[in-house]
Design a protein around this motif. Structure first.
Motif, PDB file in Angstrom:
ATOM      1  N   THR A 174       0.804  -1.222   0.000  1.00  0.00           N
ATOM      2  CA  THR A 174       0.000   0.000   0.000  1.00  0.00           C
ATOM      3  C   THR A 174       0.838   1.274   0.000  1.00  0.00           C
ATOM      4  N   GLY A 175       2.158   1.120   0.125  1.00  0.00           N
ATOM      5  CA  GLY A 175       3.016   2.306   0.133  1.00  0.00           C
ATOM      6  C   GLY A 175       2.945   3.095   1.417  1.00  0.00           C
ATOM      7  N   THR A 176       2.580   2.427   2.504  1.00  0.00           N
ATOM      8  CA  THR A 176       2.440   3.126   3.789  1.00  0.00           C
ATOM      9  C   THR A 176       3.507   2.705   4.791  1.00  0.00           C
ATOM     10  N   MET A 177       4.584   2.126   4.307  1.00  0.00           N
ATOM     11  CA  MET A 177       5.617   1.616   5.202  1.00  0.00           C
ATOM     12  C   MET A 177       6.318   2.764   5.925  1.00  0.00           C
ATOM     13  N   PRO A 178       6.419   2.701   7.262  1.00  0.00           N
ATOM     14  CA  PRO A 178       7.139   3.734   8.004  1.00  0.00           C
ATOM     15  C   PRO A 178       8.624   3.683   7.699  1.00  0.00           C
ATOM     16  N   THR A 179       9.291   4.833   7.726  1.00  0.00           N
ATOM     17  CA  THR A 179      10.707   4.884   7.353  1.00  0.00           C
ATOM     18  C   THR A 179      11.628   5.039   8.548  1.00  0.00           C
ATOM     19  N   THR A 180      11.099   5.104   9.756  1.00  0.00           N
ATOM     20  CA  THR A 180      11.952   5.277  10.926  1.00  0.00           C
ATOM     21  C   THR A 180      12.886   4.086  11.112  1.00  0.00           C
ATOM     22  N   PRO A 181      14.154   4.317  11.442  1.00  0.00           N
ATOM     23  CA  PRO A 181      15.093   3.216  11.675  1.00  0.00           C
ATOM     24  C   PRO A 181      14.651   2.279  12.787  1.00  0.00           C
ATOM     25  N   LEU A 182      13.805   2.766  13.702  1.00  0.00           N
ATOM     26  CA  LEU A 182      13.342   1.914  14.789  1.00  0.00           C
ATOM     27  C   LEU A 182      12.549   0.719  14.264  1.00  0.00           C
ATOM     28  N   VAL A 183      11.860   0.904  13.143  1.00  0.00           N
ATOM     29  CA  VAL A 183      11.107  -0.201  12.554  1.00  0.00           C
ATOM     30  C   VAL A 183      12.064  -1.261  12.034  1.00  0.00           C
ATOM     31  N   GLU A 184      13.149  -0.821  11.381  1.00  0.00           N
ATOM     32  CA  GLU A 184      14.164  -1.765  10.908  1.00  0.00           C
ATOM     33  C   GLU A 184      14.724  -2.575  12.074  1.00  0.00           C
ATOM     34  N   ASP A 185      15.039  -1.903  13.177  1.00  0.00           N
ATOM     35  CA  ASP A 185      15.568  -2.596  14.350  1.00  0.00           C
ATOM     36  C   ASP A 185      14.553  -3.592  14.901  1.00  0.00           C
ATOM     37  N   CYS A 266      25.801   5.031  11.599  1.00  0.00           N
ATOM     38  CA  CYS A 266      25.982   6.334  10.947  1.00  0.00           C
ATOM     39  C   CYS A 266      25.384   6.320   9.546  1.00  0.00           C
ATOM     40  N   ARG A 267      25.626   5.246   8.830  1.00  0.00           N
ATOM     41  CA  ARG A 267      25.081   5.111   7.476  1.00  0.00           C
ATOM     42  C   ARG A 267      23.559   5.169   7.495  1.00  0.00           C
ATOM     43  N   ARG A 268      22.976   4.520   8.480  1.00  0.00           N
ATOM     44  CA  ARG A 268      21.515   4.525   8.604  1.00  0.00           C
ATOM     45  C   ARG A 268      20.989   5.934   8.851  1.00  0.00           C
ATOM     46  N   ASP A 269      21.641   6.677   9.754  1.00  0.00           N
ATOM     47  CA  ASP A 269      21.168   8.023  10.088  1.00  0.00           C
ATOM     48  C   ASP A 269      21.412   9.019   8.965  1.00  0.00           C
ATOM     49  N   LEU A 270      22.466   8.802   8.184  1.00  0.00           N
ATOM     50  CA  LEU A 270      22.762   9.722   7.080  1.00  0.00           C
ATOM     51  C   LEU A 270      21.674   9.678   6.012  1.00  0.00           C
ATOM     52  N   LYS A 271      20.987   8.545   5.892  1.00  0.00           N
ATOM     53  CA  LYS A 271      19.935   8.424   4.888  1.00  0.00           C
ATOM     54  C   LYS A 271      18.545   8.666   5.465  1.00  0.00           C
ATOM     55  N   ASP A 272      18.477   8.995   6.749  1.00  0.00           N
ATOM     56  CA  ASP A 272      17.194   9.230   7.420  1.00  0.00           C
ATOM     57  C   ASP A 272      16.808  10.696   7.270  1.00  0.00           C
ATOM     58  N   VAL A 273      15.645  10.943   6.665  1.00  0.00           N
ATOM     59  CA  VAL A 273      15.204  12.329   6.425  1.00  0.00           C
ATOM     60  C   VAL A 273      15.014  13.097   7.734  1.00  0.00           C
ATOM     61  N   ARG A 274      14.787  12.400   8.828  1.00  0.00           N
ATOM     62  CA  ARG A 274      14.591  13.088  10.105  1.00  0.00           C
ATOM     63  C   ARG A 274      15.855  13.786  10.571  1.00  0.00           C
ATOM     64  N   PHE A 275      17.012  13.332  10.084  1.00  0.00           N
ATOM     65  CA  PHE A 275      18.282  13.899  10.536  1.00  0.00           C
ATOM     66  C   PHE A 275      18.950  14.757   9.468  1.00  0.00           C
ATOM     67  N   ARG A 276      18.202  15.156   8.441  1.00  0.00           N
ATOM     68  CA  ARG A 276      18.819  15.905   7.357  1.00  0.00           C
ATOM     69  C   ARG A 276      19.341  17.263   7.840  1.00  0.00           C
ATOM     70  N   GLY A 277      18.804  17.770   8.953  1.00  0.00           N
ATOM     71  CA  GLY A 277      19.267  19.050   9.489  1.00  0.00           C
ATOM     72  C   GLY A 277      20.494  18.926  10.376  1.00  0.00           C
ATOM     73  N   GLU A 278      20.905  17.704  10.678  1.00  0.00           N
ATOM     74  CA  GLU A 278      22.075  17.494  11.537  1.00  0.00           C
ATOM     75  C   GLU A 278      23.346  17.409  10.700  1.00  0.00           C
ATOM     76  N   SER A 279      24.431  17.918  11.232  1.00  0.00           N
ATOM     77  CA  SER A 279      25.700  17.838  10.527  1.00  0.00           C
ATOM     78  C   SER A 279      26.238  16.408  10.569  1.00  0.00           C
ATOM     79  N   ILE A 280      27.128  16.108   9.642  1.00  0.00           N
ATOM     80  CA  ILE A 280      27.756  14.789   9.625  1.00  0.00           C
ATOM     81  C   ILE A 280      28.543  14.569  10.912  1.00  0.00           C
TER      82      ILE A 280
END
Length: 320
Positions: A174-185, A266-280
């Motif tokens: 349905t295209g409703t899959m959550p993108t939070t890394p917590l779901v992956e974990d 780190c790789r996971r967070d770099l691709k997470d839109v929630r952290f796009r405002g955070e520096s590397i």
């Protein structure tokens, strides 16, 4: 031919296209049709998307055999594990001299680094999760004891995990899959628990249990820049030599495992839109890598691209 998020349907005369798509979406496979002359024309489906480091796929068809051979393993062995949840029809998974016969709701794990066979006599659909072997939180030597074991969707841990996977499949469709890394974990944790529950009693030796505890401890303390072999050994009341031998038997070193887990987080967070405002620098420091220049070198050596370029590519692909 990768069908990221797409739905592919191939009618009579197009089996070859479906076969190639399946082999490309997963790992190199030999796929043959076992349909008899006069049967209804072949129809195959394939849908695949990603959830962090997990690849989630729905694959369906009619009367096919799938084989992962030693030759195909030599061509490509990315070190992946697959978990197949039977959605409809009946499927058989064969590996390590075991055979798992799956009905709807049942699932099994299998290792792409070893030969395996899949048999589907009639119409079928399966939800397949594929991910790096090290994400499955069981010792590598235990994997061979649990592959191709039927995990029933109606009892034990299977009764908890099967509905979860079914709902995850629905969110993919349905295209409703959550993108939070917590779901992956959560997915990996539940699968690891279900698979470990199926391991024979003699496979979960004290050493294997300790290794799992150590890995969980490492994940919980990645934020500490001082985390090292001596710290981990001291916390678990074992010598550094014993700890190193445990990890070597699992194909790693302690320091290498800590570094691997930090880079993966780190790789996971770099691709997470929630952290796009955070520096590397902020992201790598969150996992104990306080020297951003050193982190950038490690990241590029490991993944072949700089953290900045990786982040730009991933966020661009999401926005397109």
């Amino acid at each position: 031919m990768r069908l990221g998020g797409e739905h592919a349907r191939h009618d009579d005369g197009q089996f070859e296209h479906w076969r190639q798509a399946v082999s490309t979406a997963f790992v190199p496979l030999a796929v043959v049709s076992t349909a008899e002359d006069g049967e209804a024309r072949f129809t195959g489906t394939l849908r695949t998307t990603a959830l962090g480091g997990l690849q989630l796929s729905e694959v369906g068809g009619r009367a096919v055999d799938v084989r992962r051979t030693r030759t195909s393993i030599k061509r490509s062995d990315p070190g992946l594990v697959k978990v197949g949840l039977q959605l409809s029809g009946r499927g058989v998974i064969v590996q390590d001299d075991r055979e798992a016969v799956l009905g709807p709701g049942d699932f099994a794990v299998y290792d792409t680094s070893k030969p395996y066979d899949l048999h589907f006599a009639g119409d079928f659909s399966m939800f397949v999760l594929m991910f790096p072997r090290e994400l499955l939180r069981i010792a590598s030597r235990e994997l061979g004891t649990v592959s191709a074991r039927r995990i029933r969707g109606s009892t034990g841990m299977g009764a908890l995990v099967s509905p979860f996977l079914t709902n995850l499949h629905h969110s993919v469709v349905t295209g409703t899959m959550p993108t939070t890394p917590l779901v992956e974990d959560a997915v990996v944790d539940l699968l690891s628990a279900a698979v470990q529950a199926e391991a024979p009693a003699d496979a979960t030796a004290p050493g294997a249990t300790l290794l799992l505890r150590v890995k969980s401890f490492v994940d919980a303390h990645l934020h500490d820049p001082a985390l090292d072999t001596a710290t981990v050994a001291s916390h678990h009341h074992v010598s550094t030599r014993h700890l190193q031998k445990m990890f070597e038997a699992d194909g790693h070193t302690v320091a290498g495992w800590i570094r691997h887990r930090r880079l993966e987080k780190c790789r996971r967070d770099l691709k997470d839109v929630r952290f796009r405002g955070e520096s590397i620098g902020t992201i790598c420091a969150r996992y104990g890598l306080v020297n951003s220049s050193h982190f950038s070198r490690l990241f590029k050596d490991t993944y072949g691209v700089s953290p900045r370029a990786f982040r730009e590519q991933e966020l661009l692909s999401i926005s397109v």
